[in-house]
Each structure stands twice: as C-alpha cells, then as structure tokens.
Design a protein around this motif. Structure first.
Motif, PDB file in Angstrom:
ATOM      1  N   ASN A   1       4.901 -12.136   2.408  1.00 41.02           N
ATOM      2  CA  ASN A   1       4.293 -10.943   1.812  1.00 41.02           C
ATOM      3  C   ASN A   1       4.474 -10.943   0.300  1.00 41.02           C
TER       4      ASN A   1
ATOM      5  N   LEU B   1       6.010   2.358  -2.434  1.00 43.37           N
ATOM      6  CA  LEU B   1       5.068   1.669  -1.551  1.00 43.37           C
ATOM      7  C   LEU B   1       5.537   0.256  -1.224  1.00 43.37           C
TER       8      LEU B   1
ATOM      9  N   TYR C   1       1.681   4.716   4.961  1.00 45.71           N
ATOM     10  CA  TYR C   1       1.330   3.941   3.773  1.00 45.71           C
ATOM     11  C   TYR C   1       1.892   2.524   3.778  1.00 45.71           C
ATOM     12  N   GLN C   2       2.634   2.161   4.812  1.00 49.00           N
ATOM     13  CA  GLN C   2       3.177   0.800   4.859  1.00 49.00           C
ATOM     14  C   GLN C   2       2.022  -0.196   4.898  1.00 49.00           C
ATOM     15  N   ALA C   3       2.027  -1.148   3.964  1.00 57.41           N
ATOM     16  CA  ALA C   3       0.842  -1.983   3.737  1.00 57.41           C
ATOM     17  C   ALA C   3       0.782  -3.229   4.607  1.00 57.41           C
ATOM     18  N   VAL C   4       1.874  -3.597   5.274  1.00 57.48           N
ATOM     19  CA  VAL C   4       1.894  -4.836   6.053  1.00 57.48           C
ATOM     20  C   VAL C   4       2.402  -4.552   7.458  1.00 57.48           C
ATOM     21  N   GLU C   5       2.065  -5.443   8.372  1.00 59.65           N
ATOM     22  CA  GLU C   5       2.512  -5.271   9.754  1.00 59.65           C
ATOM     23  C   GLU C   5       3.965  -5.681   9.939  1.00 59.65           C
TER      24      GLU C   5
ATOM     25  N   TYR D   1       1.789 -11.285  -3.091  1.00 54.20           N
ATOM     26  CA  TYR D   1       1.801 -10.356  -4.216  1.00 54.20           C
ATOM     27  C   TYR D   1       1.975 -11.105  -5.532  1.00 54.20           C
TER      28      TYR D   1
ATOM     29  N   GLU E   1       6.299   6.446   4.510  1.00 53.27           N
ATOM     30  CA  GLU E   1       6.299   5.827   5.839  1.00 53.27           C
ATOM     31  C   GLU E   1       5.675   6.764   6.866  1.00 53.27           C
TER      32      GLU E   1
ATOM     33  N   SER F   1       7.165  -1.663   2.298  1.00 50.42           N
ATOM     34  CA  SER F   1       6.342  -2.781   2.768  1.00 50.42           C
ATOM     35  C   SER F   1       7.061  -4.115   2.682  1.00 50.42           C
TER      36      SER F   1
ATOM     37  N   TYR G   1      -1.268   8.933  -4.150  1.00 53.13           N
ATOM     38  CA  TYR G   1      -0.319   8.714  -3.055  1.00 53.13           C
ATOM     39  C   TYR G   1       0.847   9.696  -3.157  1.00 53.13           C
TER      40      TYR G   1
END
Length: 343
Positions: A48, A142, A37-41, A52, A33, A146, A89
């Motif tokens: 989400n 990750l 690396y958080q992949a979404v808003e 995936y 964090e 997220s 990562y």
C-alpha cells in the motif's frame, strides 16, 4: 534579544501546527473509520505504501513539468481543490448533519467551499496555515487508518531517503519548493517573524539560490536585511539574510503530515491491552515525542541559514520514539515492526 524572541515565537507556531495535525489525526481516526473512509482492504499490506510513494513521484514530476511550461495555475487549482476535498472529510464527521441534500451534509460542504474560496481569494499566511493544519490532520488520519504499522514504517523510511536525495543530491525538491511558494497554497507553511508580515506583499525566497550560495558568501552577507514584507527587497536579500533577520520561515506541510501518519497508525492499530497515557497508546505518544526531538534539531539546523531535508530527522525521530514506546509496553521488536505475520 527581540529578534530571538521572534524566532522562538515562530518556532512555537511551527510546533503548534505540528501538534494540531497530530492531535487532530488522533481524534479523527475513529470517526473516519466509522464513516468508512478506510481506503484499502488490507491495511497491513506493505505494498500500500509503495503505491503511495509511486503516486508521490508521479505528482512531483507533473508539478515540475507544470512549472517549466508555465501552467502552474493548473497546479494551484488542483491543490486548492484538494484542500477543500480533504477538509470536507473533516467537516463531515464534525459538523452535525442538520441540513442534507442528495446525501451530503450541507454545512460541511459550505465550510469546505469556504476554505477553498479563502485560499483562492485571499491566500494570506494565516489562511494558508489554517487550511494546511486542517489538511494535515485529515491526511494523517486517513492514511493512519489505511496504513498498518509496517506500511507506515515503510512509507516513512522510503520518504526520508527520498527527501534527502531530492534536497542534497538532485536538488529538485528545492526547485519544487520555489515554484510552490510562488503559488501561495497550503503545501508550504508560512511562519511570520513579525506582526506586520504579509505573505501577499512579500517576495518569496528562492531555496535554490540559497543552496547555491557558498559558506563564504553566506558569511559575507550576514548583515543583509531580509525581505520586509513590502515586496521592495529582491529575492537575494531574503535568501542570504541572517535567519534572525528574516520576516518569515517556511516549512513543508508534508513535514507535519508524514510523521503523523505513524502516530495515527500506532494509535489506531494498537491492541486494547497496550498501556495508554491520556487515552493515547504509549507507542503513539512516544512517536510524537520523537517527532518533536527531530523537529527541534531540524529547526536548529534551518536557523543556521540553509534549506534542509526535513523528513530524515522528523521520520527518524518518530520511528525511534515509536519503537521505544512499543518496547516499553512489552511488545517485541518483531511485532512492533509489524513483521510477525512474515516470520
């Protein structure tokens, strides 16, 4: 008796890899964090997980087509690249940036390249399992930061149903597993039952052949010897052997990753006033316990000699454990499920 100790040792290794993935994910969520690396808003958005799941279906279809048209080495290359990328990562947040070039941590890049090279050059079982453990911790961490609890619950529930259908219904997951095992990549964990076992020399079993065998046929083949690791036995020997006679067990890396996503999410998104044990929020800890109960039942079923869908038991145990822990800390069921904003 010796065989049973070997089986217990193998099951212990599986449990150890699962524990590494879960503890690794818990240790990585905060560094991930902090590294952005958080992949979404919006981690609380349940769509989400649906995106995936769609990506998983597409990837599965692509892999099945690749195996059918003999371009499986392309899949092997993509998986090895993914392993190196995911490990990067991890190494970037763990390895001090003593040397950098173009903004990259040189030490972390070299370690990731070394992992990928080892998988390409010498994919022995311990190389595959080590890479898989690092990949698993990275992926669970990750996705844990997220996916909020509700998206994580949706993900685990849908994938458990999908896994059951694809193993017991369409059986395409067995076909996929058979193809992936031939590639010798960290998508399937290899658990040796003997010290002399070599994955490089062994003939990989065929899960589809195992599933097609009737109960009577399996009973008639109880005394068949398993593959010895020398490559001399054919596939049917290993498939129809008594599980206690086998030289290796196999379990999908996804079986370790998917339940761990909820563990990581429950820890990362827990409020500061939630009871913690050894620094881990109680709902995350009980989710871990639940996953191990599911794993115990799964291994008991697998050792009876037939391939089984892992996620229904693993995800079910993890979800049940999480809910028990959340309720025990005084969180309402609605809030535990992440449904508060929608009710």
């Amino acid at each position: 008796m010796e065989r049973r100790w070997r089986i217990l040792g193998g099951c212990g290794l599986i449990a150890g890899i699962f524990l590494f993935v879960q503890l690794g994910a818990l240790a990585l969520v905060q560094p991930f964090e902090s590294a952005g690396y958080q992949a979404v808003e919006d981690p609380s958005d349940p769509t989400n997980s649906l995106m995936y799941i769609g990506a998983i279906l597409v990837a599965t279809a692509v892999m099945l087509l690749a195996f059918r048209y003999d371009v499986d080495q392309l899949i092997r290359g993509l998986i090895v690249f993914s392993a190196a990328w995911l490990s990067l990562y991890v190494f970037q947040v763990l390895v001090p940036p003593v040397f950098t070039y173009a903004g990259l941590n040189v030490g972390a890049v070299l370690l990731a390249l070394g992992l990928g090279t080892a998988l390409l050059v010498y994919p022995e079982w311990y190389v595959i399992d080590s890479a898989g453990a690092v990949m698993g911790a990275a992926a669970a961490g990750l996705f844990g930061i997220s996916f909020g609890v509700l998206p994580a619950l949706v993900l685990l529930t849908v994938l458990a149903v999908y896994d059951a259908i694809s193993v017991y219904g369409t059986e395409h997951m067995l076909t996929l597993a058979s193809g992936v095992m031939d590639l010798r990549v960290p998508v399937v964990l290899v658990i040796p039952m003997t010290l002399s076992y070599s994955y490089l020399d062994a003939t990989t079993p065929n899960p589809t052949a195992e599933d097609e065998t009737s109960d009577d046929s399996a009973a008639a083949n109880d005394d068949t010897e398993a593959t010895t690791g020398t490559g001399e036995a054919d596939e049917s020997d290993d498939v129809h052997a008594d599980p206690l006679e086998r030289d290796a067990l196999f379990i999908g890396l996804g079986d370790a990753i998917i339940p761990s996503i909820l563990v990581a999410s429950a820890a990362f998104f827990a409020s500061s006033d939630v009871l913690s044990v050894f620094g881990v929020p109680l709902p995350a800890l009980t989710a871990m316990v639940g996953s191990y109960l599911g794993l115990t039942i799964l291994l008991w079923m697998v050792l009876k000699g037939r391939a089984h869908a892992g996620l229904p038991l693993l995800n079910g145990g993890t979800i049940a454990g999480y809910i028990v822990g959340a309720l025990a800390t005084g969180i309402s069921l609605v809030d535990a499920l992440g449904l508060g904003p929608y009710l």
